[in-house]
Design an enzyme around this catalytic site. Structure first.
Site, PDB file in Angstrom:
ATOM      1  NE  ARG A  21      -2.234  -1.583   3.506  1.00  0.00           N
ATOM      2  CZ  ARG A  21      -2.072  -1.012   4.704  1.00  0.00           C
ATOM      3  NH1 ARG A  21      -3.093  -0.547   5.274  1.00  0.00           N
ATOM      4  NH2 ARG A  21      -1.731  -1.466   5.628  1.00  0.00           N
ATOM      5  CG  ASN A  40      -3.759  -4.595   3.914  1.00  0.00           C
ATOM      6  OD1 ASN A  40      -3.023  -4.066   2.802  1.00  0.00           O
ATOM      7  ND2 ASN A  40      -3.236  -4.654   4.827  1.00  0.00           N
TER       8      ASN A  40
END
Length: 93
Positions: A21, A40
């Site tokens: 990320r 996520n």
């Protein structure tokens, strides 16, 4: 003219717990003119939502697929839509 679009991508593979990320956000900022997030999901995937000029969204999507990412990407599924707005930059969720 390069119209603004929204792309939602689901990235499969070993993409959680490896900085995926963070690197996605860094690349979105490097590409520029993108707003959205990387998050996520409970099933091990990462969801990426990006809005901005179509060519910039395509650049981010290409990066997600290149393998030049942390971890291991086994596949990316995406859908295209019209932008909804409401994002303040590109963030990690």
């Amino acid at each position: 003219m390069n119209e603004d679009v929204r792309v939602i991508a689901w990235v499969r593979g070993r993409v959680q717990g490896v900085g995926f990320r963070w690197f996605t956000r860094a690349n979105a900022l490097r590409i520029g003119e993108l707003a959205g997030f990387a998050s996520n999901l409970g099933d091990g995937r990462v969801q990426v939502v990006a809005e901005g000029p179509k060519d910039r969204c395509e650049q981010l999507l290409d990066w997600l697929r290149t393998g030049d990412t942390p971890g291991r990407v086994d596949g990316v599924t995406e859908i295209w839509d019209t932008p909804r707005g409401g994002y303040d930059g590109f963030e990690i969720r």
